[in-house]
Design an enzyme around this catalytic site. Structure first.
Site, PDB file in Angstrom:
ATOM      1  N   PRO A  79     -25.791   0.101  -2.087  1.00  0.00           N
ATOM      2  CA  PRO A  79     -26.972   0.090  -2.953  1.00  0.00           C
ATOM      3  C   PRO A  79     -27.454   1.493  -3.328  1.00  0.00           C
ATOM      4  O   PRO A  79     -27.194   2.452  -2.629  1.00  0.00           O
ATOM      5  CB  PRO A  79     -28.020  -0.634  -2.089  1.00  0.00           C
ATOM      6  CG  PRO A  79     -27.234  -1.383  -1.075  1.00  0.00           C
ATOM      7  CD  PRO A  79     -26.003  -0.574  -0.830  1.00  0.00           C
TER       8      PRO A  79
ATOM      9  N   LEU B 296     -17.417  -0.952   1.787  1.00  0.00           N
ATOM     10  CA  LEU B 296     -18.061   0.319   1.463  1.00  0.00           C
ATOM     11  C   LEU B 296     -17.749   0.786   0.049  1.00  0.00           C
ATOM     12  O   LEU B 296     -18.138   1.885  -0.335  1.00  0.00           O
ATOM     13  CB  LEU B 296     -17.601   1.397   2.458  1.00  0.00           C
ATOM     14  CG  LEU B 296     -17.895   1.128   3.927  1.00  0.00           C
ATOM     15  CD1 LEU B 296     -17.407   2.289   4.782  1.00  0.00           C
ATOM     16  CD2 LEU B 296     -19.377   0.884   4.158  1.00  0.00           C
TER      17      LEU B 296
ATOM     18  N   PHE C  15     -13.364  -3.946   1.311  1.00  0.00           N
ATOM     19  CA  PHE C  15     -14.170  -3.296   0.263  1.00  0.00           C
ATOM     20  C   PHE C  15     -15.655  -3.264   0.614  1.00  0.00           C
ATOM     21  O   PHE C  15     -16.493  -3.189  -0.276  1.00  0.00           O
ATOM     22  CB  PHE C  15     -13.995  -3.999  -1.094  1.00  0.00           C
ATOM     23  CG  PHE C  15     -12.711  -3.679  -1.800  1.00  0.00           C
ATOM     24  CD1 PHE C  15     -11.797  -2.791  -1.272  1.00  0.00           C
ATOM     25  CD2 PHE C  15     -12.400  -4.289  -3.006  1.00  0.00           C
ATOM     26  CE1 PHE C  15     -10.606  -2.504  -1.916  1.00  0.00           C
ATOM     27  CE2 PHE C  15     -11.208  -4.011  -3.668  1.00  0.00           C
ATOM     28  CZ  PHE C  15     -10.318  -3.117  -3.117  1.00  0.00           C
TER      29      PHE C  15
ATOM     30  N   TYR D 282       0.864  -1.172   0.000  1.00  0.00           N
ATOM     31  CA  TYR D 282       0.000   0.000   0.000  1.00  0.00           C
ATOM     32  C   TYR D 282       0.905   1.228   0.000  1.00  0.00           C
ATOM     33  O   TYR D 282       1.501   1.582   1.008  1.00  0.00           O
ATOM     34  CB  TYR D 282      -0.875   0.048   1.253  1.00  0.00           C
ATOM     35  CG  TYR D 282      -1.966  -0.989   1.329  1.00  0.00           C
ATOM     36  CD1 TYR D 282      -2.320  -1.760   0.226  1.00  0.00           C
ATOM     37  CD2 TYR D 282      -2.664  -1.194   2.513  1.00  0.00           C
ATOM     38  CE1 TYR D 282      -3.318  -2.704   0.304  1.00  0.00           C
ATOM     39  CE2 TYR D 282      -3.680  -2.135   2.598  1.00  0.00           C
ATOM     40  CZ  TYR D 282      -4.003  -2.889   1.503  1.00  0.00           C
ATOM     41  OH  TYR D 282      -5.000  -3.829   1.600  1.00  0.00           O
TER      42      TYR D 282
END
Length: 289
Positions: free
Chosen positions: A225, A220, A218, A61
């Protein structure tokens, strides 16, 4: 609200069930320094001050940005802090992701994490599966268990795995945790042009059977929806955000789920932490589906 990792081992780890994923602290495409370094450091400090004692990171990262931020913000570490890292991948100068999963590669990654995190032992490390089997699972996982015997790794987990890989891993040794993509709107394997991201729904039953915590990533990102659906409607009724309700749904879905929602915003971090206080009834969960 806590969860115990590897409860039957000589050194179990007990952590709060809401962790923090550091990936979003980096620059665009998970590459480079954060846009707001002071805020990134403040987020790490605020997370720990707010009761988070499980941080998810990786030396790829950044490259190596989140590990260095963790050290700058939190070292010397609180006694109850668990830092979980990942190996199995690396980054090219163009910021692309490539497998880095031969036994020699994995040893290099572990040594790098130990150095940059200023630790003598990695408490928990997830072997992320990449490369479509170019390096057999038994070679990769065998190298991880060997480094565990050497004392470089305390607990070994798997990431981006399906039930077949998890079952195979369990035959080789203790798998402490699994880290797969999982959220209210994206629960199963996501197939994209560049490959597959394995879903949590497909391994949750096996994790529950063996008492293995599942760490959703992941949660969020891939498809909160659209407005008007069940989650959005209940969020409006409860005066909370859809992101907060997504976290609450994960916490109520199974006692073995350990969400690690990430953010580069201090305000959003505080909202995420507040999600742990949201209570969902059995009727709420049935309504959400």
């Amino acid at each position: 609200m806590t969860i115990t990792i590897a409860p039957n081992s000589a050194h179990p780890l007990t952590v709060s069930r809401l962790g923090y994923g550091t990936m979003r602290l980096t620059g665009p495409k998970i590459w480079g320094e954060p846009a707001n370094r002071p805020e990134a450091l403040a987020i790490l400090k605020a997370a720990v001050a707010g009761g988070v004692n499980f941080l998810d990171t990786a030396d790829y990262y950044g490259d190596d940005v989140t590990n260095r931020l963790i050290v700058e913000a939190l070292h010397p570490y609180p006694a109850d802090l668990v830092i979980c890292t990942k190996v199995g991948a690396t980054r090219r100068p163009d910021a692309s992701w490539v497998p880095f999963n031969t036994p020699a590669n994995l040893r290099t990654s572990i040594e790098n994490n130990l150095r940059t995190l200023k630790q003598e032992q990695v408490q928990l490390v997830h072997l992320r599966l990449m490369g479509h089997g170019a390096v057999p699972l038994d070679e990769q996982l065998g190298a991880m268990f060997e480094m565990q015997k050497e004392g470089k790794i305390q607990h070994v987990g798997l990431s981006n795995v399906g039930p077949e890989e998890l079952a195979a891993g369990l035959k080789m040794g203790e798998i402490a945790t699994v880290e797969n993509m999982y959220g209210y709107a994206q629960r199963t394997t996501l197939r994209e042009a560049h490959g597959e991201t394995r879903g949590g729904e497909e391994v949750l039953a096996l994790c529950e059977q063996h008492g293995i915590p599942l760490v959703p990533f992941f949660s969020l990102i891939h498809g909160l929806p659209k407005a008007g659906d069940k989650l959005a409607a209940l969020a409006r009724e409860r005066s909370v955000s859809e992101a907060q309700l997504n976290i609450a749904w994960l916490l109520h879905k199974s006692p073995l789920l350990l969400p690690i929602p990430g953010t580069s915003s201090l305000a959003h971090l505080r909202e995420n932490l507040q999600a742990a206080e949201i209570q969902l009834s059995a009727d709420d969960m049935a309504r959400l589906g």
